[in-house]
Write a protein that holds these residues in place. Sequence first.
Motif, PDB file in Angstrom:
ATOM      1  N   PRO A 173      55.989  28.648   0.152  1.00 13.70           N
ATOM      2  CA  PRO A 173      55.167  29.352   1.205  1.00 13.70           C
ATOM      3  C   PRO A 173      54.811  28.758   2.657  1.00 13.70           C
ATOM      4  O   PRO A 173      55.182  29.243   3.577  1.00 13.70           O
ATOM      5  N   ARG A 174      54.443  27.506   2.538  1.00 13.37           N
ATOM      6  CA  ARG A 174      54.215  26.791   3.504  1.00 13.37           C
ATOM      7  C   ARG A 174      55.336  26.569   4.329  1.00 13.37           C
ATOM      8  O   ARG A 174      55.576  26.775   5.714  1.00 13.37           O
ATOM      9  N   ARG A 175      56.772  26.277   4.014  1.00 15.24           N
ATOM     10  CA  ARG A 175      58.109  25.892   4.500  1.00 15.24           C
ATOM     11  C   ARG A 175      58.397  27.333   5.297  1.00 15.24           C
ATOM     12  O   ARG A 175      58.925  27.213   6.575  1.00 15.24           O
ATOM     13  N   ALA A 176      58.329  28.384   4.294  1.00 16.93           N
ATOM     14  CA  ALA A 176      58.958  29.395   5.032  1.00 16.93           C
ATOM     15  C   ALA A 176      58.164  30.034   6.017  1.00 16.93           C
ATOM     16  O   ALA A 176      58.801  30.766   7.033  1.00 16.93           O
ATOM     17  N   SER A 177      56.793  30.064   6.014  1.00 17.28           N
ATOM     18  CA  SER A 177      56.077  30.360   7.197  1.00 17.28           C
ATOM     19  C   SER A 177      56.064  29.586   8.292  1.00 17.28           C
ATOM     20  O   SER A 177      56.228  30.113   9.354  1.00 17.28           O
ATOM     21  N   ALA A 178      56.236  28.561   8.342  1.00 14.62           N
ATOM     22  CA  ALA A 178      56.467  27.596   9.569  1.00 14.62           C
ATOM     23  C   ALA A 178      57.843  27.854  10.013  1.00 14.62           C
ATOM     24  O   ALA A 178      58.069  27.863  11.328  1.00 14.62           O
ATOM     25  N   ALA A 179      59.040  28.265   9.357  1.00 11.36           N
ATOM     26  CA  ALA A 179      60.144  28.645   9.765  1.00 11.36           C
ATOM     27  C   ALA A 179      60.194  30.050  10.535  1.00 11.36           C
ATOM     28  O   ALA A 179      60.773  30.060  11.522  1.00 11.36           O
ATOM     29  N   ALA A 180      59.564  30.761   9.756  1.00  7.96           N
ATOM     30  CA  ALA A 180      59.344  32.037  10.406  1.00  7.96           C
ATOM     31  C   ALA A 180      58.410  32.062  11.640  1.00  7.96           C
ATOM     32  O   ALA A 180      58.903  32.922  12.564  1.00  7.96           O
ATOM     33  N   ALA A 181      57.707  31.335  11.627  1.00  7.65           N
ATOM     34  CA  ALA A 181      56.722  31.228  13.071  1.00  7.65           C
ATOM     35  C   ALA A 181      57.335  30.546  14.052  1.00  7.65           C
ATOM     36  O   ALA A 181      57.372  31.027  15.014  1.00  7.65           O
ATOM     37  N   ALA A 182      58.437  29.691  14.003  1.00  6.09           N
ATOM     38  CA  ALA A 182      59.094  28.843  14.788  1.00  6.09           C
ATOM     39  C   ALA A 182      60.019  30.213  15.525  1.00  6.09           C
ATOM     40  O   ALA A 182      60.223  30.219  16.670  1.00  6.09           O
ATOM     41  N   LEU A 183      60.572  30.847  14.657  1.00  3.96           N
ATOM     42  CA  LEU A 183      61.440  32.019  15.207  1.00  3.96           C
ATOM     43  C   LEU A 183      60.727  33.123  15.929  1.00  3.96           C
ATOM     44  O   LEU A 183      61.039  33.428  17.152  1.00  3.96           O
ATOM     45  N   ILE A 184      59.531  33.515  15.551  1.00  5.10           N
ATOM     46  CA  ILE A 184      58.818  34.311  16.043  1.00  5.10           C
ATOM     47  C   ILE A 184      58.243  34.058  17.524  1.00  5.10           C
ATOM     48  O   ILE A 184      58.198  34.876  18.366  1.00  5.10           O
ATOM     49  N   ARG A 185      57.900  32.769  17.604  1.00  5.22           N
ATOM     50  CA  ARG A 185      57.368  32.275  18.891  1.00  5.22           C
ATOM     51  C   ARG A 185      58.308  32.196  19.850  1.00  5.22           C
ATOM     52  O   ARG A 185      58.053  32.335  21.189  1.00  5.22           O
ATOM     53  N   LEU A 186      59.742  32.434  19.572  1.00  9.08           N
ATOM     54  CA  LEU A 186      60.967  32.793  20.604  1.00  9.08           C
ATOM     55  C   LEU A 186      60.970  33.900  21.149  1.00  9.08           C
ATOM     56  O   LEU A 186      61.688  34.361  21.845  1.00  9.08           O
ATOM     57  N   THR A 187      60.175  34.849  20.276  1.00 11.82           N
ATOM     58  CA  THR A 187      60.491  36.286  20.696  1.00 11.82           C
ATOM     59  C   THR A 187      59.299  37.026  21.274  1.00 11.82           C
ATOM     60  O   THR A 187      58.104  36.913  20.760  1.00 11.82           O
ATOM     61  N   PRO A 188      59.442  37.736  22.417  1.00 11.07           N
ATOM     62  CA  PRO A 188      58.237  38.409  23.133  1.00 11.07           C
ATOM     63  C   PRO A 188      57.651  39.221  22.241  1.00 11.07           C
ATOM     64  O   PRO A 188      58.348  39.851  21.510  1.00 11.07           O
ATOM     65  N   THR A 189      56.173  39.463  22.191  1.00  7.13           N
ATOM     66  CA  THR A 189      55.745  40.527  21.212  1.00  7.13           C
ATOM     67  C   THR A 189      56.345  41.711  21.484  1.00  7.13           C
ATOM     68  O   THR A 189      56.470  42.563  20.436  1.00  7.13           O
ATOM     69  N   SER A 190      56.253  42.385  22.653  1.00  8.79           N
ATOM     70  CA  SER A 190      56.848  43.615  22.767  1.00  8.79           C
ATOM     71  C   SER A 190      58.448  43.770  22.442  1.00  8.79           C
ATOM     72  O   SER A 190      58.873  44.841  21.677  1.00  8.79           O
ATOM     73  N   MET A 191      59.132  42.778  22.486  1.00  6.85           N
ATOM     74  CA  MET A 191      60.563  42.798  21.878  1.00  6.85           C
ATOM     75  C   MET A 191      60.433  42.977  20.125  1.00  6.85           C
ATOM     76  O   MET A 191      61.236  43.318  19.510  1.00  6.85           O
ATOM     77  N   LEU A 192      59.627  41.872  19.699  1.00  9.56           N
ATOM     78  CA  LEU A 192      59.311  41.793  18.336  1.00  9.56           C
ATOM     79  C   LEU A 192      58.840  42.913  17.797  1.00  9.56           C
ATOM     80  O   LEU A 192      59.236  43.556  16.696  1.00  9.56           O
ATOM     81  N   ARG A 193      57.918  43.660  18.290  1.00 12.80           N
ATOM     82  CA  ARG A 193      57.441  45.073  17.934  1.00 12.80           C
ATOM     83  C   ARG A 193      58.609  45.991  17.947  1.00 12.80           C
ATOM     84  O   ARG A 193      58.802  46.840  16.950  1.00 12.80           O
ATOM     85  N   TRP A 194      59.484  45.917  18.613  1.00 10.53           N
ATOM     86  CA  TRP A 194      60.721  46.993  18.951  1.00 10.53           C
ATOM     87  C   TRP A 194      61.610  46.598  17.850  1.00 10.53           C
ATOM     88  O   TRP A 194      61.961  47.439  17.041  1.00 10.53           O
TER      89      TRP A 194
END
Length: 329
Positions: A173-194
């Motif tokens: 759980p911790r490792r997967a969430s850290a990896a996901a968070a790293a990827l999400i930080r690179l994506t603007p929120t508006s693009m992520l929502r799209w």
Amino acid sequence: MSIDIPAATHGSLAPHHLIYFITGNPGLIGYYDTFLHTLHQLLSGSREDCSERDLFHVYGQSLAGFEEDLPQTSHRENTIPYSLEEVIDISLESLQEQRIRSGARKGQVFDSVILIGHSVGSYILLEIIRRLRSETSETNIRAGILLFPTVTHIAQSPSGAKISTLFEVPDFPRRASAAAAALIRLTPTSMLRWLVGLVTRMPEDSAAVTTRFLTSKMGIWQALHMAKDEMDTITEDKWDEDIWGIEHQNVDSKLEIPKLVFYFGENDHWVASHTRDTLIAARASGDQEMSSSRPIMLIDENSIPHGFCIRHSEGIAEKVAGWIQTIFS
């Protein structure tokens, strides 16, 4: 975040009933906005069908650990995920704190409470009833409605079997969430929502909630951590007749057993059909009448998915409103 829909009291001294909703996992109450508002409208507009005196309030909040704007609890700092046990404790504490918020009876306890749980929220619901019945409490649980309930052997479901394999990886759980968070930080929120809307094909409101979940400080970690707890904890039927009821209830019982209504999916990827059928055979009322002390257990015949709150909120709200009207008739 919470959803709090009070009844229009007009200074009335009438009975006040609380509809207290417990979410599934991910535990964001925003997914259920349409469902809860539709349910409130149906109950408010049909009081002549049950009693002109009954007033219904609707309340639900996100589960602990999923949103940063929840009030700080007395349990601990929100810096690591909450266990399923802690989530149950916090949900119970929140329920016991609920009071009528306006009108002539402002500040008083509700005359009765109907709990509604979705998915793991149904397991939390049964645990809340069990704990309230083991202690002296002024919270009067009239009924529990369990939607697409995961209350036994969740790891044997199709999705449970898949995710259990992932949890064999140490600290997944911790490792997967850290990896996901790293990827999400690179994506603007508006693009992520799209992207969320494109990939999941969710309606705009649900896509917005999912985006908030993905970008939250601990949402993904909390969801995975709690899911692992669910696989380990939700196994055998752990409740006795004090919850399930008996055919000929003792009139001298200290507390009336709350009426339970289960609504299962026909092909639910989080509920194995054989575990569902075993539970129904062992625990369900034979006549499906509200007057029986045993639970009513129904299986959906309309192909509604486990995550009903994404596209089927209105239809499920109509079913729930009908059950509540029958309970109060």
